[in-house]
Design a protein around this motif. Structure first.
Motif, PDB file in Angstrom:
ATOM      1  N   TYR A 251       0.334   9.133 -11.550  1.00 16.66           N
ATOM      2  CA  TYR A 251      -0.528   9.077 -10.364  1.00 16.66           C
ATOM      3  C   TYR A 251      -0.535  10.420  -9.646  1.00 16.66           C
ATOM      4  O   TYR A 251      -1.600  10.920  -9.244  1.00 16.66           O
ATOM      5  CB  TYR A 251      -0.034   7.980  -9.409  1.00 16.66           C
TER       6      TYR A 251
ATOM      7  N   ARG B 212      -3.447   2.589  -2.976  1.00 20.46           N
ATOM      8  CA  ARG B 212      -3.083   3.275  -1.738  1.00 20.46           C
ATOM      9  C   ARG B 212      -4.042   2.969  -0.587  1.00 20.46           C
ATOM     10  O   ARG B 212      -4.032   3.625   0.438  1.00 20.46           O
ATOM     11  CB  ARG B 212      -3.000   4.786  -2.001  1.00 20.46           C
TER      12      ARG B 212
ATOM     13  N   ALA C  18       0.829  -1.204   0.000  1.00 18.80           N
ATOM     14  CA  ALA C  18       0.000   0.000   0.000  1.00 18.80           C
ATOM     15  C   ALA C  18       0.865   1.256   0.000  1.00 18.80           C
ATOM     16  O   ALA C  18       1.823   1.356   0.767  1.00 18.80           O
ATOM     17  CB  ALA C  18      -0.918  -0.001   1.221  1.00 18.80           C
ATOM     18  N   LYS C  19       0.526   2.161  -0.864  1.00 21.13           N
ATOM     19  CA  LYS C  19       1.191   3.463  -0.979  1.00 21.13           C
ATOM     20  C   LYS C  19       2.612   3.379  -1.517  1.00 21.13           C
ATOM     21  O   LYS C  19       3.301   4.396  -1.632  1.00 21.13           O
ATOM     22  CB  LYS C  19       1.172   4.218   0.356  1.00 21.13           C
TER      23      LYS C  19
END
Length: 346
Positions: A327, A49, A12-13
């Motif tokens: 992004y 994310r 994530a992220k």
């Protein structure tokens, strides 16, 4: 199994990075697609994310896929090698519930399978379009008409159908006043499609920065929601408002812009809850609703409609090494109006 290159978020992220994934062998009803282009949807960022909740990693995003069939299973009847095809947000569903039977697979109650960040019926995670190839059951593949360029068609598989479906469901057309909130990846498609359907189209955007673009895309009017006079001047104006933004809005203010029996429909999905005074819908018998993509049949209908009206997405073609920068630019509203990855660069 086939090993293919892809871009994945390892956690994530985390920035996306080049890697390899395994695609299943072509089964009886499967189609192997050489991906040519993949759109970048804001929902890719939400999921990579974990903005919408816990996700599956490594994650290969991408559900705006355009490509060419390179192999078909022995039972496939809908496609042949060389066909130009697309894959959207779904790669499977239960096929048995009432919604699936009605062609509303996007609302499958028995276990729809997303193109990525999902678990398929084989128990394996699904990987999306930021890759060189994908294997999909023929029933979840659509045909891209010859008159649509593949790069401009890719975003239609999410942005196009996500706006087409509610516009059709709420009967946008001649004599109807339709407002599109936000002029981004979804919003610019909403403007084009609502205009082609014959509605009188208004863009509601924070500023007038994109006004010239909005009018070129087919809007009849363009208003800045950052100007408090807008909500006073347009009170009771619209039959339908389609919100494409993923930021929380003042719903009460926007509902005041509807006519009696008007509908405010959300296709953008903020990560946090929004507040609502119920008197905003009680007065005027107004509808607050949502809509999610479209079924396979309606997605094909949308592609054929866009081909007939010369509608493609407004795109900025990028190489895969630019995904992480893209992004950040999406989050900064710095794209006119959809990033599309050239899969040859993966």
């Amino acid at each position: 199994m086939t090993t293919v290159a892809a871009y994945a978020a390892p956690a994530a992220k985390a920035p996306l990075e080049r890697t390899t994934i395994e695609r299943r062998a072509v089964r009886e009803f499967d189609v192997l697609i050489d991906i040519k282009f993949a759109g970048i949807c804001h929902s890719d960022i939400h999921q990579a994310r974990e903005g919408w909740g816990e996700a599956i990693f490594p994650m290969v995003p991408g559900h705006e896929i355009a490509g060419v069939v390179s192999e078909v299973g022995p039972g496939v009847t809908k496609f042949t090698v060389g066909d130009r095809v697309g894959v959207g947000c779904l790669v499977d569903s239960c096929r048995a519930c009432d919604n699936c039977a009605a062609g509303l697979e996007q609302y499958c109650t028995g276990g729809g399978v997303g193109t990525y960040n999902a678990i398929g019926k084989d128990g394996e995670p699904t990987y999306g379009g930021y890759s060189q190839k994908i294997v999909v059951d023929e029933n979840y593949v659509v045909r891209i008409p010859d008159t649509l360029a593949l790069d401009e068609a890719a975003p239609l598989l999410c942005a196009g159908i996500t706006t087409y479906s509610p516009l059709r469901h709420w009967n946008a057309g001649p004599g109807k006043k339709v407002a599109i909130v936000g002029l981004g990846g979804l919003g610019h498609m909403g403007v084009k499609i609502a205009h082609a359907l014959g509605a009188e189209v208004t863009v509601l955007s924070q500023t007038l920065r994109k006004k010239e673009d909005g009018l070129k895309l087919g809007a009849d009017h363009y208003h800045a929601t950052g100007d408090e006079r807008t909500f006073k001047d347009l009170k009771g104006t619209f039959d339908l408002i389609l919100s494409t933004v993923s930021a929380p809005l003042n719903l009460d203010a926007y509902l005041s812009l509807l006519k009696t029996d008007g509908a405010f429909v959300n296709v953008g999905a903020p990560e946090e809850p929004v507040a609502l005074n119920l008197f905003s819908v009680i007065g005027g018998r107004k509808t607050l609703a949502g809509s999610g993509i479209g079924g396979i049949r309606e997605t094909q209908e949308m592609l054929d409609f866009c081909a007939a009206h010369g509608i493609g997405a407004e795109i900025e073609l990028i190489g895969a090494q630019e995904i992480n920068d893209a992004y950040e630019r999406v989050l900064a509203s710095d794209v006119r109006y959809r990033f599309v990855i050239d899969a040859a660069t993966i």
